[in-house]
Design a protein around this motif. Structure first.
Motif: not given
Ligand code: ATP
Length: 131
Positions: A12, A64, A81, A83, A87-89, A92-93, A96, A99, A122, A126
């Motif tokens: 990105d 990651s 990735a 962060e 900036s970590i949500d 969302r974590a 994830a 899941r 991951r 986070r």
């Molecule tokens: P998700 O299933 O929530 O997408 P993931 O581990 O599969 O999580 P990644 O493939 O590692 O996600 O990341 C995809 C993009 O989303 C990257 O730009 C990463 O920085 C961002 N991202 C993923 N999870 C988070 C989070 N919890 N907070 C902030 N940014 C996130």
């Protein structure tokens, strides 16, 4: 104290480029502490945190996986990735993580199992870094 330039880049775009006194990170074969003047090397990184020290301040990034390239005056981290804690949500974590845990419980084929394991790592990384 002398510094080295640390550059963190993801697909990105650039995440950070600044001078730091020390980089601590977790490569696949162990922890690394890199100071200015380090011998050149390349190492694969685990899903882990990178710590960047400058004076009394330490910044942290969730990475990651990816690669670390070290030169005497520069460290480049190429990660899928990266962060910083702000900036970590967290929500969302958490989602994830849930899941991934559900997928690990449902016995599917090996590829799905491996993907779920990595997704869980991951998410947990986070959550560790955001808290
Ligand atoms: P998700 O299933 O929530 O997408 P993931 O581990 O599969 O999580 P990644 O493939 O590692 O996600 O990341 C995809 C993009 O989303 C990257 O730009 C990463 O920085 C961002 N991202 C993923 N999870 C988070 C989070 N919890 N907070 C902030 N940014 C996130």
């Amino acid at each position: 104290m002398s510094t080295l330039t640390v550059s963190v880049v993801t697909p990105d775009g650039p995440v950070l480029e600044d001078g730091f006194e020390m980089v601590s990170c977790k490569a696949e074969n162990g922890e690394l502490g890199i100071l200015p003047g380090h011998i050149p090397m390349v190492a694969p990184l685990t899903i882990s945190s990178v710590r960047l020290k400058l004076e009394s301040d330490t910044r942290q990034l969730a990475v990651s996986g990816g690669f670390l390239e070290v030169r005497p005056d520069k460290v480049t981290i190429l990660a899928q990735a990266a962060e910083d804690p702000a900036s970590i949500d967290v929500q969302r974590a958490e989602e994830a993580k849930q899941r991934a845990e559900q997928r690990l419980q449902a016995k599917q084929d090996d590829i799905d199992f491996r993907r779920a394991e990595l997704a869980l790592k991951r998410a947990m990384n986070r959550l560790d870094i955001a808290r």
